[in-house]
Scaffold this motif. Structure first.
Motif, PDB file in Angstrom:
ATOM      1  N   VAL A 181       3.668   0.035  13.893  1.00 36.94           N
ATOM      2  CA  VAL A 181       4.816   0.846  13.490  1.00 36.94           C
ATOM      3  C   VAL A 181       5.787   0.014  12.647  1.00 36.94           C
ATOM      4  O   VAL A 181       6.304   0.482  11.619  1.00 36.94           O
ATOM      5  CB  VAL A 181       5.524   1.426  14.725  1.00 36.94           C
ATOM      6  N   ARG A 182       6.024  -1.234  13.047  1.00 39.46           N
ATOM      7  CA  ARG A 182       6.919  -2.104  12.265  1.00 39.46           C
ATOM      8  C   ARG A 182       6.358  -2.349  10.870  1.00 39.46           C
ATOM      9  O   ARG A 182       7.100  -2.342   9.874  1.00 39.46           O
ATOM     10  CB  ARG A 182       7.130  -3.438  12.992  1.00 39.46           C
ATOM     11  N   GLN A 183       5.056  -2.554  10.777  1.00 37.86           N
ATOM     12  CA  GLN A 183       4.459  -2.841   9.468  1.00 37.86           C
ATOM     13  C   GLN A 183       4.418  -1.603   8.577  1.00 37.86           C
ATOM     14  O   GLN A 183       4.473  -1.713   7.349  1.00 37.86           O
ATOM     15  CB  GLN A 183       3.057  -3.428   9.641  1.00 37.86           C
ATOM     16  N   VAL A 184       4.336  -0.421   9.185  1.00 41.34           N
ATOM     17  CA  VAL A 184       4.447   0.816   8.394  1.00 41.34           C
ATOM     18  C   VAL A 184       5.807   0.860   7.708  1.00 41.34           C
ATOM     19  O   VAL A 184       5.917   1.165   6.506  1.00 41.34           O
ATOM     20  CB  VAL A 184       4.253   2.057   9.294  1.00 41.34           C
ATOM     21  N   ALA A 185       6.853   0.550   8.454  1.00 42.99           N
ATOM     22  CA  ALA A 185       8.206   0.572   7.882  1.00 42.99           C
ATOM     23  C   ALA A 185       8.352  -0.468   6.774  1.00 42.99           C
ATOM     24  O   ALA A 185       8.920  -0.182   5.705  1.00 42.99           O
ATOM     25  CB  ALA A 185       9.234   0.321   8.985  1.00 42.99           C
ATOM     26  N   ARG A 186       7.805  -1.660   6.991  1.00 39.84           N
ATOM     27  CA  ARG A 186       7.915  -2.718   5.981  1.00 39.84           C
ATOM     28  C   ARG A 186       7.093  -2.390   4.738  1.00 39.84           C
ATOM     29  O   ARG A 186       7.527  -2.668   3.607  1.00 39.84           O
ATOM     30  CB  ARG A 186       7.493  -4.048   6.590  1.00 39.84           C
ATOM     31  N   GLN A 187       5.920  -1.802   4.938  1.00 42.39           N
ATOM     32  CA  GLN A 187       5.104  -1.421   3.792  1.00 42.39           C
ATOM     33  C   GLN A 187       5.808  -0.338   2.965  1.00 42.39           C
ATOM     34  O   GLN A 187       5.786  -0.370   1.733  1.00 42.39           O
ATOM     35  CB  GLN A 187       3.738  -0.914   4.264  1.00 42.39           C
TER      36      GLN A 187
END
Length: 322
Positions: A181-187
């Motif tokens: 979920v964190r990497q979705v936001a960063r992407q």
């Protein structure tokens, strides 16, 4: 029955003691050779050796979706032949285990082992279709080797998320749903092509579909899981048919919020939809071209940047014990 058990010792949800229990249970029902993977691609090499052997009836993959993908690519290195090649069995040991769960197996490795032993005693198996990718002739990627995928692939945004997760895992982070979920936001924050898509989908006998920001290819449904919640991008996708595609033309803040809500509330009857969503079902072959290099993922494995990928849905590709 002679079986090869391919064990990923770094599998997320199985300890060494738990793996020993599973191995003893399996060995009580078959002549079992156990090999721990030692490097990336080792499971593929083991699958290939099993395919070339005359005395291996089944390969059991104990690990996550990445381990399963490698075993499958080894088994099918010379092409599909369900009647001749060893069957595949899966004991889920990863964080998500989409392929195993899509087959109807329990997500708990102990329960899945019990289900596998029951299937062997009752001679239950099925032949499933798979997806195959290759470099597109006449493009910069034409020399890229073929690769099979079992449940999904993606070009663009979702593959970028997978790449970010892999980098975090290399730094010692655990593969958790919170990490994804964190990497979705960063992407999303760093996505350069979210408003003007660069992908064009071409298929025989149809007009091209252009300006896609992301293309998600499914060989089965659901697409993935968030914890115990299944998420469906192409609800009609099936191991018994060709492959499906969901293309999104806009990844603005409002569009992403809408698609995220639709994913979280998706069902076997309905996935993401709207004016900028394109859904195609039961395709045999198509090509994705991009104006700029984009990340590619298959079965949750980041495979680098591509500008053109040809996808083929191969029916009756692999025999699976379920």
């Amino acid at each position: 029955m002679r079986a090869l058990l391919v064990v990923n010792p770094a599998a997320t949800t199985t300890s060494a003691r738990r793996r020993d229990v599973l191995i003893h249970a399996l060995a009580s029902e078959m002549k079992l050779e156990v090999v721990n993977t030692e490097y990336r691609g080792h499971a593929r090499d083991l699958g290939r050796s099993a395919a070339e052997s005359d005395d291996i009836d089944m390969v059991v993959a104990l690990g996550g979706d990445g381990t399963v993908n490698e075993v499958v690519n080894g088994l099918l290195h010379a092409g599909p032949d369900p009647e001749r090649l060893p069957g595949l069995a899966v004991v889920p040991g990863g964080s998500t285990n989409v392929f195993a769960r899509a087959l109807g197996l329990p997500n708990d490795p102990v329960e899945a082992t019990g289900a596998l032993l029951d299937a062997l005693r009752e001679r239950r198996e099925r032949v499933v279709g798979l997806g195959l990718t290759s470099g597109t002739p006449g493009t910069a990627d034409e020399a890229v080797p073929e690769r099979w995928f079992t449940f999904n692939a993606g070009l663009g945004f979702d593959a970028g998320v997978v790449g970010r997760v892999e980098r975090e895992r290399e730094r010692g982070k655990k593969s958790t749903h919170a990490l994804y979920v964190r990497q979705v936001a960063r992407q999303f924050m760093g996505e350069p092509n979210r408003r003007h898509g660069t992908i064009t989908l071409e298929r025989p006998g149809a007009e091209p579909v252009s300006e896609l920001a992301v293309a998600i290819v499914s060989n089965t449904s659901p697409w993935t899981y968030l914890g115990n919640r299944p998420m469906y991008t192409s609800p009609k996708a099936s191991f018994d048919k060709g492959i499906d595609v969901l293309g999104l033309k806009r990844l603005s803040t409002a569009a992403v919020a809408r698609y995220a809500t639709q994913l979280l509330t998706s069902s076997p009857e309905r996935g993401p939809h709207g004016r900028h969503a394109v859904s195609l079902h039961d395709l045999d072959r198509f090509t994705l071209h991009s104006k700029v290099p984009l990340p590619l993922q298959m079965d949750g494995d980041h495979l680098g940047l591509r500008t053109s990928v040809t996808f083929t849905g191969v029916r009756r590709a692999l025999r699976v014990i379920v």
